[in-house]
Design a protein around this motif. Sequence first.
Motif, PDB file in Angstrom:
ATOM      1  N   GLU A  52      64.777  48.860  -5.834  1.00 63.95           N
ATOM      2  CA  GLU A  52      64.706  50.206  -5.267  1.00 63.95           C
ATOM      3  C   GLU A  52      65.912  50.478  -4.375  1.00 63.95           C
ATOM      4  OE1 GLU A  52      61.523  53.047  -2.836  1.00 63.95           O
ATOM      5  OE2 GLU A  52      61.172  50.894  -3.024  1.00 63.95           O
TER       6      GLU A  52
ATOM      7  N   TRP B 263      56.484  62.701  13.614  1.00 64.12           N
ATOM      8  CA  TRP B 263      56.578  61.751  12.510  1.00 64.12           C
ATOM      9  C   TRP B 263      56.118  60.413  13.064  1.00 64.12           C
ATOM     10  CZ3 TRP B 263      62.008  62.882   9.937  1.00 64.12           C
ATOM     11  CH2 TRP B 263      61.905  64.075   9.181  1.00 64.12           C
TER      12      TRP B 263
ATOM     13  N   TYR C  40      53.404  55.374  10.625  1.00 66.65           N
ATOM     14  CA  TYR C  40      52.928  55.236   9.252  1.00 66.65           C
ATOM     15  C   TYR C  40      53.427  56.374   8.371  1.00 66.65           C
ATOM     16  CZ  TYR C  40      49.323  58.667  10.567  1.00 66.65           C
ATOM     17  OH  TYR C  40      48.672  59.793  10.997  1.00 66.65           O
ATOM     18  N   GLU C  41      53.668  57.553   8.965  1.00 66.80           N
ATOM     19  CA  GLU C  41      54.224  58.677   8.212  1.00 66.80           C
ATOM     20  C   GLU C  41      55.717  58.484   7.951  1.00 66.80           C
ATOM     21  OE1 GLU C  41      51.539  62.426   9.755  1.00 66.80           O
ATOM     22  OE2 GLU C  41      53.076  61.611  11.096  1.00 66.80           O
TER      23      GLU C  41
ATOM     24  N   ARG D 191      60.677  56.661   2.166  1.00 65.24           N
ATOM     25  CA  ARG D 191      60.651  56.306   0.745  1.00 65.24           C
ATOM     26  C   ARG D 191      61.045  57.491  -0.133  1.00 65.24           C
ATOM     27  NH1 ARG D 191      59.352  51.388  -0.406  1.00 65.24           N
ATOM     28  NH2 ARG D 191      58.175  50.110   1.073  1.00 65.24           N
ATOM     29  N   ASN D 192      60.962  58.704   0.409  1.00 67.02           N
ATOM     30  CA  ASN D 192      61.437  59.870  -0.329  1.00 67.02           C
ATOM     31  C   ASN D 192      62.957  59.988  -0.292  1.00 67.02           C
ATOM     32  OD1 ASN D 192      58.863  60.820  -1.072  1.00 67.02           O
ATOM     33  ND2 ASN D 192      58.605  61.826   0.915  1.00 67.02           N
TER      34      ASN D 192
ATOM     35  N   GLU E 293      57.367  55.809   7.409  1.00 66.49           N
ATOM     36  CA  GLU E 293      57.604  54.919   6.273  1.00 66.49           C
ATOM     37  C   GLU E 293      57.529  55.687   4.956  1.00 66.49           C
ATOM     38  OE1 GLU E 293      55.644  50.942   4.201  1.00 66.49           O
ATOM     39  OE2 GLU E 293      55.403  51.296   6.359  1.00 66.49           O
ATOM     40  N   GLY E 294      56.524  56.558   4.830  1.00 71.04           N
ATOM     41  CA  GLY E 294      56.390  57.344   3.608  1.00 71.04           C
ATOM     42  C   GLY E 294      57.528  58.339   3.437  1.00 71.04           C
ATOM     43  N   ILE E 295      57.962  58.953   4.547  1.00 73.24           N
ATOM     44  CA  ILE E 295      59.076  59.901   4.490  1.00 73.24           C
ATOM     45  C   ILE E 295      60.352  59.199   4.055  1.00 73.24           C
ATOM     46  CG2 ILE E 295      60.544  61.418   5.890  1.00 73.24           C
ATOM     47  CD1 ILE E 295      58.000  61.953   7.616  1.00 73.24           C
TER      48      ILE E 295
ATOM     49  N   ASN F 183      58.219  54.974  15.809  1.00 71.69           N
ATOM     50  CA  ASN F 183      57.592  53.900  15.028  1.00 71.69           C
ATOM     51  C   ASN F 183      56.149  53.695  15.452  1.00 71.69           C
ATOM     52  OD1 ASN F 183      58.535  52.910  17.607  1.00 71.69           O
ATOM     53  ND2 ASN F 183      58.018  50.851  16.892  1.00 71.69           N
TER      54      ASN F 183
END
Length: 301
Positions: free
Chosen positions: A147, A120, A123-124, A130-131, A126-128, A94
């Motif tokens: 969502e 990872w 900030y990365e 969401r996938n 969080e984006g991962i 994190n």
Amino acid sequence: MEFGQLSPDQFENMTFDLLHAAGLKNLVWRTPGADGGRDIEGTFTSIDFSKYYQHDRWYIECKRYSNSIDWPTVWNKIAYADSRGADFLLLVTNSNPSPSCESEISVWNSGKRSPTVRIWRGYELEGILRNYPQVAAKYGMLGKSTEAELSLQSLMFEAMKLAQTSYVSHEIGASNVAALEANAALAELISARYSQIRTYGRIVAPLSNALAPNYEWLTWNGPADGWDEVGIRALLSMARYLTGSQGVEATSDKERVMLLLNNARFEIAGAGEKAFGDVANLADVEVKEISKDSVTLSRRR
């Protein structure tokens, strides 16, 4: 996404689910890790232009940090992964490496030394996530949102396919009880998790003291308490349907249950393996091993 709301065990379990969803195979826990936590090992297969398959061994360190990560910490993890023959070391955190640590990692990787280090960062991550909304919703990273509710969509489609299969079988006069039972159990699991997301903003897999599921084709040996009854019913009925088994013999020791699939006609593979893995994720159960004749499931820590 507030990763600080997760316990260390939850963060590790979330990482495991995320790696599985991202395509890492043969995932296993390695305990204890370099820092006393649980580490993960897996393999990733790639193919180059010459059609050569390469199997890389990944070693994953997952940990929540309150501060930035320094180079000595990363170096210790590199040494630990190298001693176990890893090709890649992935740090899932994190937090973020300090600027000097980022420089050292870059120098290490540019020297083509083994293992190659990947990160990872917070900030990365969080984006991962969401996938892979099903994983994010499971751990409350999407809260009570549309969502999060839509994260169940893939299994809803699976339930719709089972319903169609049952109907077509009925129309042609060929009863398909296995599909009907799998459809009912899957619909029950989806309904329970949907209600939990709306109420709590995350998925809750409550342990129960219920008796073994009451299927006439099921023989259960050992204790049945300690398993989420909704989840285990879905897994049992899906295993029978996907393999075309006449019956299932389950042997449980509370932490694990082995399913022997009697007269299985098919293997759980391809789309079926993905669907089974998605059901296991919602049931908060790990699929430890799959063969044509057996499946081994393990409770989460």
